[in-house]
Motif scaffolding. Structure first.
Motif, short mmCIF file in Angstrom:
data_model
loop_
_atom_site.label_atom_id
_atom_site.label_comp_id
_atom_site.label_asym_id
_atom_site.label_seq_id
_atom_site.Cartn_x
_atom_site.Cartn_y
_atom_site.Cartn_z
N GLN A 240 18.20 3.42 -10.32
CA GLN A 240 19.43 2.69 -10.01
C GLN A 240 19.65 2.63 -8.50
OE1 GLN A 240 22.39 4.84 -12.22
NE2 GLN A 240 21.83 3.89 -14.19
N LYS A 241 19.34 3.72 -7.82
CA LYS A 241 19.47 3.74 -6.36
C LYS A 241 18.49 2.76 -5.73
CE LYS A 241 19.16 6.88 -2.40
NZ LYS A 241 18.85 8.27 -1.96
N ILE A 242 17.25 2.71 -6.26
CA ILE A 242 16.25 1.77 -5.75
C ILE A 242 16.71 0.33 -5.97
CG2 ILE A 242 13.89 0.89 -6.11
CD1 ILE A 242 13.09 3.78 -6.84
N ASN A 243 17.27 0.07 -7.15
CA ASN A 243 17.75 -1.29 -7.45
C ASN A 243 18.88 -1.71 -6.51
OD1 ASN A 243 15.91 -1.55 -9.53
ND2 ASN A 243 17.34 -0.88 -11.12
N ARG A 244 19.76 -0.76 -6.21
CA ARG A 244 20.84 -1.08 -5.28
C ARG A 244 20.29 -1.38 -3.89
NH1 ARG A 244 23.51 3.23 -8.05
NH2 ARG A 244 22.94 4.66 -6.36
N THR A 245 19.27 -0.61 -3.48
CA THR A 245 18.65 -0.85 -2.17
C THR A 245 17.96 -2.20 -2.15
OG1 THR A 245 18.30 1.53 -1.85
CG2 THR A 245 16.98 0.04 -0.50
N ASN A 246 17.23 -2.51 -3.22
CA ASN A 246 16.54 -3.81 -3.29
C ASN A 246 17.54 -4.97 -3.29
OD1 ASN A 246 14.04 -2.59 -3.33
ND2 ASN A 246 13.88 -2.59 -5.57
N ASP A 247 18.65 -4.76 -3.98
CA ASP A 247 19.68 -5.80 -4.00
C ASP A 247 20.24 -6.03 -2.59
OD1 ASP A 247 21.52 -7.59 -5.52
OD2 ASP A 247 23.03 -6.17 -4.73
N TYR A 248 20.42 -4.94 -1.86
CA TYR A 248 20.91 -5.05 -0.48
C TYR A 248 19.90 -5.80 0.39
CZ TYR A 248 22.24 -3.57 4.23
OH TYR A 248 22.59 -3.55 5.55
N LYS A 249 18.60 -5.44 0.22
CA LYS A 249 17.55 -6.08 1.02
C LYS A 249 17.47 -7.59 0.74
CE LYS A 249 14.54 -2.01 1.36
NZ LYS A 249 13.22 -1.44 0.96
N SER A 250 17.75 -7.95 -0.52
CA SER A 250 17.61 -9.36 -0.90
C SER A 250 18.64 -10.27 -0.22
CB SER A 250 17.75 -9.50 -2.42
OG SER A 250 19.08 -9.22 -2.83
N LYS A 251 19.66 -9.69 0.37
CA LYS A 251 20.70 -10.49 1.03
C LYS A 251 20.22 -11.05 2.37
CE LYS A 251 23.57 -9.09 -2.21
NZ LYS A 251 23.93 -9.98 -3.32
N PHE A 252 19.13 -10.48 2.92
CA PHE A 252 18.64 -10.95 4.21
C PHE A 252 17.68 -12.12 3.99
CE2 PHE A 252 19.89 -6.58 4.90
CZ PHE A 252 20.56 -6.63 6.11
N LYS A 253 17.68 -13.05 4.98
CA LYS A 253 16.80 -14.22 4.84
C LYS A 253 15.40 -13.99 5.40
CE LYS A 253 18.49 -16.38 9.14
NZ LYS A 253 19.12 -17.60 9.70
N TYR A 254 15.23 -12.89 6.17
CA TYR A 254 13.92 -12.60 6.73
C TYR A 254 13.20 -11.55 5.87
CZ TYR A 254 15.62 -15.10 10.80
OH TYR A 254 16.13 -16.05 11.62
N PRO A 255 11.86 -11.62 5.79
CA PRO A 255 11.11 -10.66 4.95
C PRO A 255 11.21 -9.24 5.50
CG PRO A 255 9.60 -11.97 6.27
CD PRO A 255 10.96 -12.58 6.46
N ILE A 256 11.24 -8.29 4.61
CA ILE A 256 11.28 -6.88 4.97
C ILE A 256 9.85 -6.40 5.24
CG2 ILE A 256 11.97 -4.58 4.23
CD1 ILE A 256 14.30 -6.47 4.61
N LYS A 257 9.67 -5.67 6.33
CA LYS A 257 8.35 -5.15 6.69
C LYS A 257 7.87 -4.19 5.60
CE LYS A 257 5.79 -2.69 10.29
NZ LYS A 257 5.87 -2.00 11.59
N LYS A 258 6.64 -4.40 5.13
CA LYS A 258 6.09 -3.56 4.07
C LYS A 258 5.51 -2.28 4.64
CE LYS A 258 4.94 -7.31 0.88
NZ LYS A 258 3.87 -7.97 0.09
N LYS A 259 5.68 -1.20 3.89
CA LYS A 259 5.14 0.08 4.32
C LYS A 259 3.67 0.17 3.96
CE LYS A 259 9.51 2.55 3.70
NZ LYS A 259 10.19 3.65 2.98
N ASN A 260 2.94 0.97 4.72
CA ASN A 260 1.53 1.20 4.45
C ASN A 260 1.41 2.26 3.36
OD1 ASN A 260 -1.24 1.21 4.58
ND2 ASN A 260 -1.34 2.53 6.39
N ILE A 261 1.29 1.82 2.11
CA ILE A 261 1.28 2.75 0.97
C ILE A 261 0.04 2.50 0.14
CG2 ILE A 261 3.78 2.94 0.84
CD1 ILE A 261 3.65 0.90 -1.45
N PRO A 262 -0.39 3.48 -0.67
CA PRO A 262 -1.54 3.29 -1.54
C PRO A 262 -1.32 2.15 -2.52
CG PRO A 262 -0.91 5.61 -1.43
CD PRO A 262 0.18 4.84 -0.76
N ALA A 263 -2.39 1.53 -2.94
CA ALA A 263 -2.30 0.39 -3.86
C ALA A 263 -1.83 0.82 -5.24
CB ALA A 263 -3.66 -0.30 -3.97
N ALA A 264 -2.15 2.05 -5.62
CA ALA A 264 -1.76 2.52 -6.95
C ALA A 264 -1.40 4.00 -6.89
CB ALA A 264 -2.90 2.30 -7.95
N PHE A 265 -0.55 4.40 -7.77
CA PHE A 265 -0.14 5.79 -7.86
C PHE A 265 -0.60 6.34 -9.20
CE2 PHE A 265 2.83 3.75 -5.02
CZ PHE A 265 2.95 4.66 -3.97
#
Length: 406
Positions: free
Chosen positions: A183-208
């Protein structure tokens, strides 16, 4: 014993669960099923087997100790308080099964300790209850011990209730905390979606991947016969037997899912892999090529000189070879060995015919009694009688591992 409330342990486990959930990157919860992560956490944070005191196997030890005059009751007329007096030291040794470390926990809520006498000391897997017989009255010592025994059993029973409730509530607690995180992640994603510019992606493994937790289990042989009978004979419980077979089955499943683990390996190399899986997870002597009666068994788990489990590994070469394997393992068994297994490596492309052939062949064997359990399509437990003794029965598990192009 009983030095810390059990509630402290529950709180500590809860904090660690929450910390591990919060430590995962947001993307983790998109890459694996939450049920898998939940099962992993449940396995990791569940507690080891609750300790039980084997009152039926109490042994006593009577020695001598010295006590200062100042420590004697006031009913004694002692002129020199520093004078030492010899008295009998009576020690009751009670074997402990399960996780001895859990004995340090007391009931979370206030609990009366009336009736608990003597000095309690835990050494290895034994509880020592010591009494100094000041009045030279063995009957009083026995009576004091019985009251102490009842008091200990009562406190352990209350702690066991908290232990059981913890494991009952743990899955619900974990699922609730995972949902909070999502739920916390969803709220964060919802907040991010309000911006018109793309969010910088983190350097993370392709799979967990959610790691698998295998808790080390102590195989505790039980005495043969009635509880009031002194005997050195031991046997393995059905629960421990299934635990061993479950570890072997997990190894076989890994081979089936990851062929590179068995590619190019022969019977002995595969047997060694099974031993490598058993050895770190079983507190016992796990050996390969161990001598037993008429020959050498591929896998044996021993307690002192007693075989708790023996197993034979073979590559499937048809019903005739399978029956010869049954003959071979039955020849290894003595009347003291009650549980065994055959691990059959199947190189055939089609395994359904092999499953049918093993069942038909097992039923045709002259020592066959009946099928006990069909655990899954590749694992059946049978009842056989040992060689030349129709009145003595053994449990024989047959596990098939599908390893095409072996």
């Amino acid at each position: 014993m009983f030095t810390e409330p059990f509630g402290n342990l529950i709180s500590s486990q809860a904090r660690e669960v929450i910390a591990e959930i919060d430590s995962q990157p947001d993307e983790y919860f998109d890459s694996i099923p939450t049920e898998e992560f939940s099962k992993y956490l449940e396995s990791k944070y569940s507690l080891d087997e609750f300790p039980t005191l084997v009152w039926e196997e109490i042994e006593m030890e009577i020695g001598e100790t010295e006590i200062y005059g100042r420590d004697l009751p006031r009913t004694f007329d002692i002129s020199n308080p520093n004078e030492k007096f010899k008295r009998k030291l009576v020690v009751y040794h009670i074997p402990i099964n399960g996780n001895v470390g859990l004995l340090r926990f007391s009931p979370t809520n206030r609990y009366s300790i009336s009736g608990m006498n003597g000095k309690l000391t835990i050494r290895n897997n034994t509880l020592d209850v010591s009494f100094i017989d000041i009045y030279n009255q063995p009957e009083k010592i026995d009576s004091d011990f019985d009251r102490t025994k009842n008091a200990i059993a009562g406190k352990l029973n209350v702690v066991k209730g908290e232990y059981d409730n913890f494991h009952k509530e743990l899955p619900k607690f974990i699922d609730g905390e995972i949902k909070k995180r999502i739920q916390k992640i969803n709220r964060t994603n919802d907040y991010k979606s309000k911006f018109k510019y793309p969010i910088k992606k983190k350097n993370i493994p392709a799979a967990f991947e959610s790691p698998r937790i295998v808790k080390k289990k102590k195989i505790i042989p039980k005495p043969v016969g009635a509880s009031n009978t002194v005997t050195n004979q031991r046997f393995i419980t059905d629960e421990d037997y299934m635990h061993i077979l479950g570890l072997l089955q997990d190894c076989g499943n890994n081979w089936e899912h990851f062929p590179e683990l068995y590619k190019g390996k022969g019977e002995e190399a595969l047997r060694d892999q099974l031993i490598f899986v058993l050895a770190p997870n079983i507190e016992g002597v796990v050996a390969g090529e161990a001598y037993n009666k008429k020959g050498k068994t591929d896998i044996s788990i021993k307690h002192e000189s007693t075989n708790l489990f023996i197993g034979e590994c073979k590559i499937w070469k048809g019903p005739k070879g399978f029956l010869e394997t049954i003959d071979q393992i039955l020849c290894y068994l003595t009347w003291r060995d009650s549980k065994a297994a055959i691990m059959m490596f199947v190189p055939n492309q089609e395994i359904s015919a092999v499953r049918k052939a093993t069942e038909e062949s097992a039923k045709s064997h002259p020592n066959f009694v009946r099928i006990l359990d069909v655990i899954n399509d590749g694992w059946t437990n049978y009842r056989f009688h040992i060689e030349n003794d129709p009145g003595t029965y053994i449990t024989l598990a047959v596990q098939l591992y599908h390893l095409p192009k072996l």
